[in-house]
Design a protein around this motif. Structure first.
Motif, mmCIF file in Angstrom:
data_model
loop_
_atom_site.group_PDB
_atom_site.id
_atom_site.type_symbol
_atom_site.label_atom_id
_atom_site.label_comp_id
_atom_site.label_asym_id
_atom_site.label_seq_id
_atom_site.Cartn_x
_atom_site.Cartn_y
_atom_site.Cartn_z
ATOM 1 N N SER A 46 1.047 -0.766 0.337
ATOM 2 C CA SER A 46 -0.123 0.333 0.056
ATOM 3 C C SER A 46 0.999 1.341 0.259
ATOM 4 O O SER A 46 0.367 2.409 -0.869
ATOM 5 N N LEU A 47 2.289 1.728 0.704
ATOM 6 C CA LEU A 47 3.074 2.469 1.073
ATOM 7 C C LEU A 47 3.553 2.604 -0.839
ATOM 8 O O LEU A 47 3.398 3.765 -1.095
ATOM 9 N N PHE A 48 3.481 1.608 -1.306
ATOM 10 C CA PHE A 48 3.588 1.897 -2.942
ATOM 11 C C PHE A 48 2.775 2.439 -3.581
ATOM 12 O O PHE A 48 2.862 3.184 -4.573
ATOM 13 N N GLN A 49 1.949 1.833 -3.553
ATOM 14 C CA GLN A 49 0.350 2.306 -4.546
ATOM 15 C C GLN A 49 0.380 3.733 -3.955
ATOM 16 O O GLN A 49 -0.152 4.407 -5.109
ATOM 17 N N ILE A 50 0.247 3.546 -2.478
ATOM 18 C CA ILE A 50 -0.058 5.465 -2.430
ATOM 19 C C ILE A 50 0.341 6.168 -2.311
ATOM 20 O O ILE A 50 0.691 7.446 -3.432
ATOM 21 N N SER A 51 1.850 6.127 -2.638
ATOM 22 C CA SER A 51 2.792 7.139 -3.022
ATOM 23 C C SER A 51 2.773 7.154 -4.034
ATOM 24 O O SER A 51 3.161 8.487 -4.820
ATOM 25 N N TYR A 52 2.571 6.024 -5.411
ATOM 26 C CA TYR A 52 2.407 7.052 -6.801
ATOM 27 C C TYR A 52 1.484 7.288 -6.826
ATOM 28 O O TYR A 52 1.721 8.395 -7.423
ATOM 29 N N VAL A 53 0.527 6.943 -6.446
ATOM 30 C CA VAL A 53 -0.890 7.774 -6.807
ATOM 31 C C VAL A 53 -1.033 9.558 -6.150
ATOM 32 O O VAL A 53 -1.114 10.597 -6.944
ATOM 33 N N PHE A 54 -0.222 9.684 -4.960
ATOM 34 C CA PHE A 54 0.062 11.212 -4.145
ATOM 35 C C PHE A 54 0.751 12.159 -5.619
ATOM 36 O O PHE A 54 1.582 12.885 -4.680
ATOM 37 N N SER A 55 2.124 11.310 -5.976
ATOM 38 C CA SER A 55 2.754 11.460 -6.304
ATOM 39 C C SER A 55 2.059 12.430 -8.050
ATOM 40 O O SER A 55 3.326 13.580 -8.855
ATOM 41 N N LEU A 56 0.752 12.725 -8.455
ATOM 42 C CA LEU A 56 0.507 13.119 -9.532
ATOM 43 C C LEU A 56 -0.170 14.429 -9.155
ATOM 44 O O LEU A 56 -0.372 15.111 -8.094
ATOM 45 N N PRO A 57 -0.508 15.144 -10.219
ATOM 46 C CA PRO A 57 -0.521 17.110 -9.970
ATOM 47 C C PRO A 57 -1.750 16.991 -9.668
ATOM 48 O O PRO A 57 -2.415 16.137 -11.147
ATOM 49 N N PHE A 58 -2.491 17.342 -8.885
ATOM 50 C CA PHE A 58 -3.613 17.864 -8.613
ATOM 51 C C PHE A 58 -3.471 19.265 -8.918
ATOM 52 O O PHE A 58 -3.506 20.367 -7.271
ATOM 53 N N CYS A 59 -4.826 19.741 -9.374
ATOM 54 C CA CYS A 59 -4.391 21.344 -9.845
ATOM 55 C C CYS A 59 -5.638 21.856 -10.333
ATOM 56 O O CYS A 59 -5.867 22.892 -11.133
ATOM 57 N N SER A 60 -6.409 20.623 -11.047
ATOM 58 C CA SER A 60 -8.469 21.744 -11.184
ATOM 59 C C SER A 60 -9.219 21.963 -10.363
ATOM 60 O O SER A 60 -9.704 21.734 -8.973
ATOM 61 N N SER A 61 -10.017 20.612 -10.639
ATOM 62 C CA SER A 61 -11.215 19.916 -9.916
ATOM 63 C C SER A 61 -10.520 19.118 -8.326
ATOM 64 O O SER A 61 -9.970 18.828 -8.523
ATOM 65 N N ASN A 62 -11.164 19.290 -7.377
ATOM 66 C CA ASN A 62 -10.756 18.708 -6.082
ATOM 67 C C ASN A 62 -12.145 18.338 -5.481
ATOM 68 O O ASN A 62 -11.821 17.921 -4.222
ATOM 69 N N ILE A 63 -13.291 17.859 -6.470
ATOM 70 C CA ILE A 63 -14.744 16.820 -5.694
ATOM 71 C C ILE A 63 -14.309 15.550 -5.629
ATOM 72 O O ILE A 63 -14.125 14.824 -7.151
ATOM 73 N N ILE A 64 -14.647 14.895 -4.857
ATOM 74 C CA ILE A 64 -14.067 13.899 -4.861
ATOM 75 C C ILE A 64 -15.599 12.871 -4.540
ATOM 76 O O ILE A 64 -16.384 13.375 -3.666
ATOM 77 N N ASP A 65 -15.791 12.419 -5.947
ATOM 78 C CA ASP A 65 -17.528 11.650 -5.522
ATOM 79 C C ASP A 65 -17.760 10.636 -4.775
ATOM 80 O O ASP A 65 -17.734 9.761 -5.518
ATOM 81 N N HIS A 66 -17.254 10.840 -3.865
ATOM 82 C CA HIS A 66 -17.635 9.418 -3.111
ATOM 83 C C HIS A 66 -17.634 9.357 -1.474
ATOM 84 O O HIS A 66 -17.806 11.085 -0.949
ATOM 85 N N VAL A 67 -17.976 8.844 -0.935
ATOM 86 C CA VAL A 67 -17.851 9.032 1.048
ATOM 87 C C VAL A 67 -16.791 8.695 1.512
ATOM 88 O O VAL A 67 -16.305 9.290 3.373
ATOM 89 N N PHE A 68 -15.185 8.571 1.014
ATOM 90 C CA PHE A 68 -14.746 8.615 1.148
ATOM 91 C C PHE A 68 -13.291 8.846 0.301
ATOM 92 O O PHE A 68 -13.782 8.708 -0.880
ATOM 93 N N CYS A 69 -11.795 9.087 0.702
ATOM 94 C CA CYS A 69 -10.784 9.392 -0.685
ATOM 95 C C CYS A 69 -10.687 7.886 -0.790
ATOM 96 O O CYS A 69 -9.619 7.104 0.057
ATOM 97 N N ASP A 70 -11.206 7.794 -1.493
ATOM 98 C CA ASP A 70 -10.754 5.801 -2.091
ATOM 99 C C ASP A 70 -10.184 6.467 -3.252
ATOM 100 O O ASP A 70 -10.393 7.352 -4.055
#
Length: 306
Positions: free
Chosen positions: A154-178
């Motif tokens: 999980s450490l490897f996977q989440i590090s890879y995900v949050f290395s992405l640039p997030f610069c536009s919409s910040n609306i997560i269509d969910h009940v938690f951070c999936d």
């Protein structure tokens, strides 16, 4: 300058579930949460205090109950807070932390269920060698291995995900951070990330499920050879709770996480995810206690209910 722009996003907004029914969902999920904590704590205490339950099958069940307590606590308390507030903002760090522990504990549960199937395989197919193969130390090694696998993968996977640039919409269509809803918010090509998520899902969902399937093929083949119908039923009954738990857990996990782009159009994914993260941890204590006479008797003894 581009990199600085990418780092400006400091929080996400969770859409939640049915905004016009928040008080109802608060009461429902609080009740489920309390019931889940109590049910799993009773299982843990019963197995810990009752000497006759200190066998690998029940020690694995204790590890599973402990995992379920942490697992539901990663998401439900935050959901309860959101049900009572209009502001559903979650910081970048909090979102990453929640997603990490969610993946870590989900992965741990996948491997624990696989090792529980292996335990039943050895007990039924090789009963004479069971006590030498499935020792308490081996059970502890398998449990710790499940937790360690969850931590590292999980450490490897989440590090890879949050290395992405997030610069536009910040609306997560969910009940938690999936993981999939978060990846879709990245302002970059996420094809490689979605492939990585699919590979991760295959490793932590399909591989353990394959081991479970192989174990039960051998178990069924052995049970069929038992001449007595009563003997076959009694032997298979030791697997009933585990099979029910596996079916619920893997059925919903497969629908939610072994999809990538197609999941964008699947409205029911959010509801199925709720079943996966909330209802299954609640149901597992019932599944294992109601179908197991030894556990029921031990719980009755512990609670001093005559």
């Amino acid at each position: 300058m581009a990199n600085r722009t990418h780092t400006q996003l400091t929080e996400f907004i969770l859409v939640g579930l049915f905004p016009n029914r928040q008080p109802l969902f608060f009461v429902l999920f609080l009740t489920i949460y309390i019931f889940t904590l109590m049910g799993n704590m009773i299982i843990i205490l019963t197995i810990t205090l009752e000497a006759q339950l200190h066998s690998p099958m029940y020690l694995f069940l204790r590890s599973l109950s402990l995992t379920e307590i942490f697992y539901i606590s990663v998401t439900v308390p935050r959901m309860l807070k959101d049900f009572l507030h209009l502001d559903k903002a979650v910081s970048f760090l909090d979102c990453a932390t929640q997603l990490y522990f969610f993946c870590f504990l989900g992965t741990t549960e996948c491997f624990l269920l696989a090792f529980m199937a292996y335990d039943r395989f050895v007990a039924i197919c090789h009963p004479l060698h069971y006590m030498t193969v499935m020792t308490k130390s081996k059970c502890l090694e398998f449990s710790l291995g499940s937790w360690l696998s969850g931590i590292l993968l999980s450490l490897f996977q989440i590090s890879y995900v949050f290395s992405l640039p997030f610069c536009s919409s910040n609306i997560i269509d969910h009940v938690f951070c999936d993981i999939l809803p978060v990846v879709r918010l990245a302002c970059a090509n996420t094809f490689a990330n979605e492939i990585a998520i699919l590979m991760y899902g295959s490793l932590v969902i399909l591989l353990p499920f394959l081991l479970i399937t192989v174990s039960y093929i051998h178990i069924i083949a052995t049970i069929i050879k038992i001449p007595s119908a009563v003997g076959r039923k009694k032997t298979f009954s030791t697997c009933g709770s585990h099979l029910t738990s596996v079916t619920l857990f893997y059925g919903t996990a497969t629908i939610v996480y072994l999809k990538t782009k197609s999941a964008r159009e699947y409205v029911g994914t959010k509801v199925i995810a709720l079943f996966y993260i909330v209802f299954i941890p609640m149901l597992n204590p019932l599944i294992y206690s109601l179908r197991n006479t030894i556990i029921k008797n031990a719980i009755t003894k512990m609670l001093k209910i005559q």
